[in-house]
Structure formats: structure tokens, C-alpha cells
Design an enzyme around this catalytic site. Structure first.
Site, PDB file in Angstrom:
ATOM      1  CG  HIS A 135      -0.784   2.256  -4.886  1.00 22.77           C
ATOM      2  ND1 HIS A 135      -0.729   2.468  -6.239  1.00 22.77           N
ATOM      3  CD2 HIS A 135      -2.030   2.649  -4.499  1.00 22.77           C
ATOM      4  CE1 HIS A 135      -1.881   2.965  -6.667  1.00 22.77           C
ATOM      5  NE2 HIS A 135      -2.684   3.090  -5.635  1.00 22.77           N
ATOM      6  CD  GLU A 138      -2.773   1.480   0.314  1.00 30.49           C
ATOM      7  OE1 GLU A 138      -3.321   2.597   0.271  1.00 30.49           O
ATOM      8  OE2 GLU A 138      -2.994   0.577  -0.516  1.00 30.49           O
ATOM      9  CG  HIS A 191     -15.986  -8.607 -16.455  1.00 36.79           C
ATOM     10  ND1 HIS A 191     -15.695  -7.336 -16.896  1.00 36.79           N
ATOM     11  CD2 HIS A 191     -14.787  -9.263 -16.379  1.00 36.79           C
ATOM     12  CE1 HIS A 191     -14.392  -7.212 -17.073  1.00 36.79           C
ATOM     13  NE2 HIS A 191     -13.815  -8.366 -16.780  1.00 36.79           N
TER      14      HIS A 191
END
Length: 346
Positions: free
Chosen positions: A80, A77, A265
Site C-alpha cells: 500500500h 501495509e 451509518h
């Protein structure tokens, strides 16, 4: 070419590369369930980096009782976030250059829109954590990241044009298409339709991921041995009014809702594939083989990655490649549209 032209162009190139890395890191963070690896924002347990010493671990436990530190997820995290921060700095520079230029041809407003988008994207990053992976925000964060990359790539194309750099692709596209019987307006309209469907499909992919629906259909081409599963609940799966509050790590939807998302999808993938295939065929007939082959190859790669993910049960490296493939297909379509609109200027 002057330094005033070259430096922003190179900065934009760097921003495109960094934005690609940020999109990939964001996908890895999401796919590795590290979205809440740091329960606060912008720090991590109140620190600038993931806590690792004994004293920092004690403080982290006091600040966030019941949320143990998982270093691997925390670092995913934070890397990023720092990469996104670096991208933000580059975009601020590009916006400053845009404001300082008196040249009316310079894409000033494009640079300023990018600045607004990166600020909004930072807010979505914060909300992703503070709202505990609320699917609506996670999906918008993913879509925002791809949109930011696409707009940066488009800015790069515009800056290259401003520098009067005529690429080999431009030279190959202009003459055959202008002499072709196929309507340029028709090609542009079809490319816009394909791009619109791809944007919807990327959003559906984000919705699939944020609701943990990828594993809902473990077989292909059927889903749970049915072409149109009777148990799926589209209303439940596409409910965008899920309330804020629960921790959405792992998802809150029931099985029928997740099956519906996955099936939709796949339907979206069929629609995108159909529109892109028609565009590829028309570009080929217009004797623009380089553009047709590139676009077709990107589509084939993305479809193969989607099917491979189902067959091998979504290993993280294939899921990450599928996310990256969607971004590359988007950039390729944008490049096609850009060249179609530039033909009369060449």
C-alpha cells in the site's frame, strides 16, 4: 492533438487507475487489521521491506520488542505504501506540467491542489501508524484517499475537455436537458446536495470501520431486533475527542457506542439513497437516460453490497467491494455534476 496535450492526459489516466488501486489497497489493509503490520513509518521494522531473514528478524525484535513480525500484514501495509508513493510521483509530474504551462485554460491550480493533498495524505498515513490507528486519523486518511481519487478524476475530465474531446455521453446529455422543462439550476443543486450527503456518508463509513462497529448490528433491516436500539449511546459512539495514546487496533468503544455508529451509518445510507433516487428520476424525466441509468445502477450496487455484508457477516471481499462501490458512486456523481455544468459550453 499535440504531445503536450496527450502526455499529461495519459499520465492523469494512469494516476486515476493507480489512485483506485491505492484506495482499494488501503481498504484491504484496514479490513485485514494490517494497519499496524509495520509499527514504524516509512519503513517496516527499520527496513525498506518486510524483514524475512533470520538476521533481520533478530534486529526487528530488538528494535520493537513485544511486536512480532507478521509477514502477511506487513506486506499488505508496505505494498500500500509503495503504491501510494508511485501515485505521489505521478501527481508531482502533473503539478510540474501545470507550473510549466502558459495556457490560461490549463487547470494549473487543480494540479497544485492535488500536490498539496497528496503530501497531506502522506502525513495522515504516517499518523495512522504513529498514533496507533487513532480513529480520527484513520477516518481522515480514508476520506482523503477518496477525495484524492475524485479530484484526479475531475482533472481527467477537465484535461479531456481541454483536448476538445466530445464524448458520447456529452452529446447525449446536451440537447435533451437544454430543451427540458426541468430547471438546470435545480438539477445542479440536487446533485450538490447528494454529493455532500455522500461525503458525510463516506466519513461515517470510515468512522464505522475505524471503530470496528460493522458487526454491531448483525441483522437487517433491524439492529439487534430493534428499529431504534434503546441501548445505543450516540454521544459515546460519535465522540471525536478520543484521546491519543492507546492502541486502537480492535477499537476502544463499548457496545452501545458501536451500535450507535452502525445505526447512524444506516440512516446516512437512507438519506443518500433518497437524494440520489430523486436525482435519477429527474434526469430520466429530462430524457438523459444514460446518465440516470448509470447513477441508478451505482446506487443499487452499493445498497446491495451493504445489505449483503450484514447477511454474510462482513467477509473481507464483500467489505472491500463496499468500499470500492462508495468511491465509484462518488465518481459517478462528480461526473454528473461536471456534465451539468458544461452544458452551456457544448
Amino acid at each position: 492533438m499535440t504531445a503536450k496535450q496527450v502526455i499529461p492526459y495519459r499520465a492523469c489516466w494512469l494516476a486515476v487507475v493507480l489512485a483506485s488501486i491505492v484506495v482499494a489497497l488501503g481498504a484491504y489493509t484496514r479490513l485485514s487489521d494490517a494497519g499496524l503490520g509495520c509499527p514504524d513509518w516509512p519503513g517496516c521494522y527499520g527496513f525498506a521491506i518486510v524483514p524475512h531473514s533470520y538476521e533481520h528478524m533478530v534486529l526487528a525484535a530488538e528494535r520493537f520488542p513485544g511486536v512480532p513480525v507478521e509477514s502477511a500484514k506487513g506486506w499488505a501495509e508496505m505494498v500500500h505504501r509503495y503504491a501510494a508513493g508511485g501515485l505521489g510521483v505521478l501527481i508531482c509530474y502533473l503539478a510540474a506540467v501545470g507550473l510549466s504551462r502558459n495556457d490560461p485554460r490549463y487547470p494549473r491550480w487543480h494540479s497544485l491542489i492535488l500536490l498539496c493533498m497528496v503530501l497531506l495524505q502522506a502525513m495522515f498515513g504516517m499518523w495512522t501508524v504513529t498514533l496507533k490507528l487513532w480513529p480520527q486519523v484513520v477516518t481522515m486518511h480514508l476520506l482523503g484517499g477518496v477525495s484524492l481519487l475524485t479530484l484526479l478524476f475531475l482533472l481527467l475530465l477537465r484535461l479531456r475537455t481541454l483536448m476538445h474531446v466530445r464524448t458520447a455521453l456529452s452529446a447525449q446529455v446536451a440537447s435533451p436537458l437544454l430543451e427540458s422543462d426541468i430547471s438546470l439550476r435545480w438539477l445542479r443543486g440536487l446533485a450538490w446536495a447528494a454529493l455532500f450527503m455522500l461525503i458525510i456518508q463516506v466519513a461515517l463509513g470510515g468512522w464505522t470501520s475505524s471503530n470496528y462497529a460493522a458487526m454491531a448490528c448483525p441483522d437487517f433491516p433491524t439492529c439487534q431486533q430493534q428499529w431504534w436500539p434503546a441501548t445505543m449511546d450516540i454521544g459515546h459512539g460519535m465522540n471525536v475527542l478520543q484521546h491519543v495514546g492507546p492502541n486502537y487496533l480492535g477499537g476502544q468503544l463499548t457496545g452501545p457506542g458501536r451500535v450507535a455508529i452502525h445505526v447512524l451509518h444506516r440512516v446516512g445510507a437512507l438519506l443518500v439513497s433518497g437524494s440520489v433516487i430523486v436525482l435519477v428520476v429527474l434526469l430520466w424525466q429530462a430524457r438523459v437516460q444514460a446518465m440516470a441509468v448509470t447513477l441508478g445502477a451505482m446506487l443499487v450496487m452499493q445498497v446491495c453490497l451493504g445489505v449483503a455484508n450484514v447477511f454474510w457477516q462482513f467477509p473481507i471481499f464483500l467489505a472491500l467491494a463496499h468500499n470500492t462501490g462508495a468511491a465509484l458512486l462518488m465518481l459517478t456523481l462528480v461526473s454528473v455534476l461536471y456534465h451539468l455544468y458544461r452544458l452551456r459550453q457544448l
